[in-house]
Design an enzyme around this catalytic site. Structure first.
Site, short mmCIF file in Angstrom:
data_model
loop_
_atom_site.label_atom_id
_atom_site.label_comp_id
_atom_site.label_asym_id
_atom_site.label_seq_id
_atom_site.Cartn_x
_atom_site.Cartn_y
_atom_site.Cartn_z
N ASP A 103 -7.73 6.24 -1.85
CA ASP A 103 -6.94 5.05 -1.53
C ASP A 103 -6.61 4.27 -2.80
O ASP A 103 -7.43 3.49 -3.29
CB ASP A 103 -7.71 4.15 -0.55
CG ASP A 103 -6.83 3.04 -0.01
OD1 ASP A 103 -5.67 2.92 -0.46
OD2 ASP A 103 -7.30 2.30 0.88
N HIS A 109 -1.63 0.39 7.13
CA HIS A 109 -2.05 0.81 5.80
C HIS A 109 -1.55 2.22 5.54
O HIS A 109 -1.23 2.96 6.47
CB HIS A 109 -3.58 0.74 5.71
CG HIS A 109 -4.10 0.84 4.32
ND1 HIS A 109 -3.72 -0.02 3.32
CD2 HIS A 109 -4.99 1.70 3.75
CE1 HIS A 109 -4.34 0.30 2.20
NE2 HIS A 109 -5.12 1.35 2.45
N CYS A 114 0.80 -1.21 0.00
CA CYS A 114 0.00 0.00 0.00
C CYS A 114 0.84 1.28 0.00
O CYS A 114 0.49 2.26 -0.65
CB CYS A 114 -0.96 0.00 1.17
SG CYS A 114 -0.17 -0.39 2.72
#
Lengths: 326, 682
Positions: free
Chosen positions: B472, B457, B414
């Protein structure tokens, strides 16, 4: 100066607080309790842990600190309750010679109706270092406390300090006991040649001469007195089961010898008393029958342990107008 | 010079040694290995002294030499440890040397004191239930050692019972103090230990987070008061990274300076909020770091917590131990910048050079797409169209990482996506920043949610007209990550928790159930013990006392004191209670009192049997007979062997006898009165 005054005040207060007795049960009025040095260290530790716990916002450390603090308080009560279970009775005090130490036997009773006391008990004379420590769980009674003596005469037993750190060493429980009993201190024997007098008052420098003893002239049988020499015991009769019987010899009964104090005052007197003490011991060990004349005090001629004690007591008390011991 | 052995068969010393060894070895990580070895040596020396294998202590000179050498070594290697660890190592070192030296009472007591402190320090590092139990046991062992020191000849059994009893007595006091003594804030900043470095960091090089995601350690727990937001909405913000040097993202230094300035003047940030609110409590694990977690616009009124102007929560002090705090989140409220110019300037910052291909690519995109929305869409589409892969095992990208990631590897975690996206947006002139935190969380029934390190994350925020917007990019590549968590997202490559086989066992239902049970216990532990704070304290007191007023508190305090005093008095005067419990002695005393009322008093020197005879002489037979029985029972209770077992029956008999005596005496009295009356009449 000030400290002297203070210690005097403390002694007076103690006399009022813990009056002399022969049988003391420890209770609220005669027990002192205060955190020991380790107790203070422990408190500092609790504070340190509290600060550590607060600064790290750590509840577990706080709980530890509070637990130890709680334990400190609980320990206070346990300590007191344990110590208050003691009962101390003074036994028969021995007769020391001046300069020796007297044995003061203490009978310690650890079990009362409420509980049994545990842990080590430290015994000291008031204001002195700890003399002996006994483990109350393995106690053999009596516990002998040595009290040093310096000069002859009746002497009060100094206060005896008993202390205990039970259960965790956080608190010191102690008491200063005063026992209503005195030590009679004999004069210290001073070796010299024995000077005796006969009934007429005639001085005999060489001491009782051997032919005057008449050890060989058997006179009669009497009951054995403790202290008489064993060679006077009529063993034949003893063997027959007639009890302890000793032979009486004509020489020792007919001729009475006297010990006499010649000086009645001044520094010489103490030395003379010491010499007389030696003579008493000497004559007694040789089994003589003798009397003692100390100014107004007369100890009629006799023999044995009791007689020796009477003589030594008279020597010890000479010049003291107090009521005689026992 | 050899000295005699004070430790031979000394249980106090043995226990002390064991505790020192145990508590040192629980501090395995913070302590240096050579110090542990030294502690072990001291332990062995002391134990062989205890067993009397070794008859003489080591000489003081040897130990002094050892102490000097150790001090030199510690000074050489220890200075880089930091204050806390340095001090801890020094403490352990001193303990081990002192243990070798231990000879007299003073040494012993000092060592005991230090031991307690060492246990306290151990609790700074280890706070789980198991460790707490262990430290509790060590504390009891130390107490036992003290007890043995004071009364050495008592048996282990009696000693243990004694300590257990005292501890039980101390426990209520401990709880009371814990509840009542106000929870204070830290008095001063304590040195922080460099513990195990799990958790987020304020510097992220893409790839770091993938490392973090291999850890199954707990990050924090949350208990919601109302409904729980959906999994893909649970973006737990922790850190806002605004400074990029071409490789690494980190918090902007200017933000830190600004925050310190605000903190000094205590100028708190109160963002305007609107819309629905979610209330929840967060129980954070100790992380040695100050940052905390919250959803979207999270507001906390806790005085320990600082509200950052970049919408992040910070503890005033690094979390050396767990912390519990209440938060309210406004999920629909916009994240408006506090000072827009500043936010804009900070978030357009770019490294001067590097990643040339990305620069060109963005330049080309910018020419095609004029509006912000279009540009973002274009960049997003690039991620979707190209065959990007979400992986826990990205290849290292040392040179021009963004170029390498976007155009060569096309596989990453991520942080790679978030970093690349932010960089691209900044190149296009859109203020953007990277936000790290956690996504998701595992719900345990309705009670609480656990968030583990593998939930870490990173995502992007860009500044639009109406505040900061979340974006995101990982969601574009791996929608599974959002909806089902990391485990599902990387299921294809079997890399999830590859390093912790135990945790992988959770595919078995019962293993998982067991783990959950342990988790539950741990949760309660963190909530009520570790996380017990001033709010909880007030709640508990309120529940106990109702509204907290000075009067009530005073009354409660006095009542506590009174209860304690009464309990102590009862404990103290147990023998009164015994008498009131109607023992044979009590009945005998009653019968004596009755006779006393009737004119026969027992002189204090007279024994019971003699007195019974005297009663026989002066009383009629029926009465004296009863009294003889009573005396017999009393004597039996006093002198009979194993008397306690039969007291129940004895008491019964004595009660009836006493009643008979009472009646007999009454009858006698009335008959005497009658006789007198008859005399008078006649």
């Amino acid at each position: 100066m000030f400290s002297k005054h203070l210690s005097l005040k403390i002694t007076q207060w103690l006399d009022k607080r813990i009056p002399p007795a022969t049988d003391v049960s420890l209770h609220r009025r005669n027990i002192f309790i205060f955190p020991s040095r380790f107790g203070f260290l422990f408190l500092v530790l609790c504070v340190a842990l509290f600060i550590l716990g607060t600064n790290y916002q750590n509840n577990l450390i706080l709980i530890l600190a509070f637990f130890l603090l709680g334990l400190f308080l609980v320990s206070l009560f346990n300590s007191y309750l344990n110590f208050s279970g003691l009962r101390i009775v003074i036994g028969k005090v021995g007769y020391p010679f001046a300069g020796d130490s007297a044995n003061v036997p203490l009978w310690i009773e650890t079990t009362t109706k409420k509980q049994t006391a545990h842990g080590r008990l430290h015994i000291a004379l008031y204001g002195k270092n700890v003399q002996l420590s006994v483990d109350l769980d393995r106690l053999t009674n009596p516990v002998d406390v040595a009290v040093p003596t310096s000069s002859r005469g009746p002497q009060a037993i100094p206060r005896i300090t008993l202390s205990s750190f039970y259960p965790l060493g956080l608190f010191r429980c102690w008491t200063h006991l005063q026992f209503a009993s005195t030590i009679l201190v004999y004069p210290s024997p001073h070796p010299c040649s024995v000077v005796t007098y006969d009934e007429s008052g005639e001085e005999n420098q060489e001491g009782p001469v051997s032919d005057q003893q008449g050890h060989d002239d058997f006179h009669s049988l009497t009951e054995y007195q403790p202290g008489q020499p064993l060679y006077h015991v009529a063993w034949k009769q003893v063997a027959k089961g007639q009890g302890m019987i000793s032979k009486k010899f004509s020489g020792s009964s007919e001729r009475e010898i006297w010990l006499r104090l010649t000086t009645s005052s001044g520094p010489q007197r103490e030395a003379d008393l010491s010499r007389l003490c030696f003579m008493v011991l000497e004559l007694d060990s040789q089994g003589y029958r003798f009397g003692l004349e100390l100014g107004d005090t007369l100890v009629p001629p006799a023999q044995g342990n009791h007689h020796r004690h009477q003589c030594l007591k008279a020597l010890a008390l000479y010049g003291f107008s107090e009521v005689s011991h026992e | 010079m050899n000295r005699l052995n004070p430790s031979a068969y000394n249980h106090a010393h043995l226990l002390l040694t064991l505790v020192l060894c145990a508590s040192s070895f629980t501090l395995f990580t913070p302590l240096q290995t050579w110090i542990l070895i030294l502690v072990g040596c001291a332990g062995i020396i002391r134990i062989s002294l205890f067993l009397n294998w070794q008859k003489h202590q080591i000489s003081v000179r040897t130990i002094n030499l050892l102490a000097i050498l150790s001090a030199i070594v510690l000074a050489t290697f220890g200075w880089q440890l930091g204050l806390l660890l340095g001090m801890l190592n020094l403490l352990a070192l001193a303990c081990s040397l002192k243990l070798m030296l231990l000879a007299n009472r003073r040494d012993y007591f000092q060592l005991i004191g230090i031991q307690f402190f060492l246990i306290g320090t151990g609790l700074v590092f280890n706070q789980s239930i198991l460790f707490s139990l262990l430290y509790g046991m060590l504390t009891l062992m130390l107490l036992l050692s003290l007890a043995f020191h004071i009364s050495p000849s008592t048996s282990w059994r009696a000693q243990t019972m004694r300590i257990a009893k005292m501890s039980l007595q101390a426990l209520p006091l401990c709880l009371m103090l814990f509840l009542i003594i106000p929870k204070l804030g830290p008095m001063w900043q304590m040195p922080v230990g460099k513990g195990s470095e799990t958790g987020l960091s304020d510097k992220v090089t893409p790839g770091d987070l993938a490392q973090l995601a291999r850890s199954s350690e707990l990050a924090f727990r949350v208990s919601f008061e109302q409904q729980v937001p959906a999994m893909n909405q649970r973006y737990w913000r922790a850190l806002v990274l605004e400074e990029f040097d071409g490789k690494t993202w980190q918090t902007a230094p200017y933000r830190d300076t600004l925050r310190r300035r605000y903190q000094r003047t205590n100028n708190r940030f109160n963002p305007a909020v609107s819309g629905p609110r979610i209330d929840y409590q967060v129980l954070s694990e100790p992380s040695q770091k100050p940052w905390l977690f919250g959803l979207d616009v999270a507001i906390s009124h806790d005085s320990k917590i600082w509200q950052g102007r970049e919408y992040q929560l910070l503890s005033r002090f690094p979390l050396q131990s767990g912390i519990a705090y209440k938060v309210s989140s406004y999920t629909q409220s916009p994240l408006l910048p506090d000072i827009e110019v500043l936010d804009r300037r900070l978030n357009l910052q770019l490294p001067e050079s590097g990643n040339p291909r990305t620069r060109q690519w963005v330049k080309a995109l910018r020419e095609q797409h004029k509006t912000e929305g279009e540009l973002i869409k274009a960049v997003s589409e690039y991620f979707i169209q190209q065959d990007f892969r979400y992986t826990l095992n990205p290849n290292p990208m040392p040179v021009d990482p963004v170029d390498q990631f976007l155009f060569e590897e096309q596989a990453g975690f991520c942080a790679h996506y978030a970093g690349a996206m932010t960089y691209a947006l900044r190149l296009a002139g859109i203020p953007a920043r990277m936000v790290t935190g956690y996504l998701g969380g595992e719900m345990r029934g309705d009670a609480y949610m656990s968030i583990y390190q593998y939930d870490a994350h990173a995502w992007v925020e860009w500044l639009s007209e109406d505040g900061w917007k979340r974006l995101d990019p990982t969601a574009l590549v791996s929608p599974l990550r959002l909806d089902f968590g990391l485990q599902q997202a990387v299921a294809y490559e079997d890399s999830f928790l590859a390093d912790s086989p135990l945790r992988r066992l959770q595919q078995f239902a019962w293993v998982n159930e067991f783990r959950m049970l342990l988790d539950d216990m741990d949760y309660l532990w963190s909530k009520w013990i570790l996380g017990f704070n001033r709010d909880n304290q007030e709640d508990v007191l309120k529940a106990l006392l109702g509204e907290l007023s000075t009067l009530r508190l005073t009354i409660a305090g006095l009542a506590l004191v009174a209860i304690t005093a009464i309990l102590l008095a009862l404990y103290h005067y147990k023998h009164w209670l015994v008498l009131a419990k109607k023992t044979p002695a009590y009945y005998y005393a009653r019968s004596l009192k009755l006779l006393d009322d009737n004119g026969i008093t027992r002189p204090h020197w007279m024994g019971p049997e003699d007195f019974s005879k005297q009663v026989q002489q002066s009383m009629s037979t029926d009465i004296s007979h009863i009294f003889e029985h009573i005396t017999g029972c009393y004597l039996q209770s006093c002198y009979a062997r194993g008397g306690n077992t039969k007291t129940q029956g004895l008491n019964q008999r004595m009660r009836t006898l006493l009643n008979q005596l009472k009646q007999g005496l009454k009858k006698k009295k009335s008959s005497v009165r009658d006789a007198q009356r008859i005399d008078n009449i006649s």
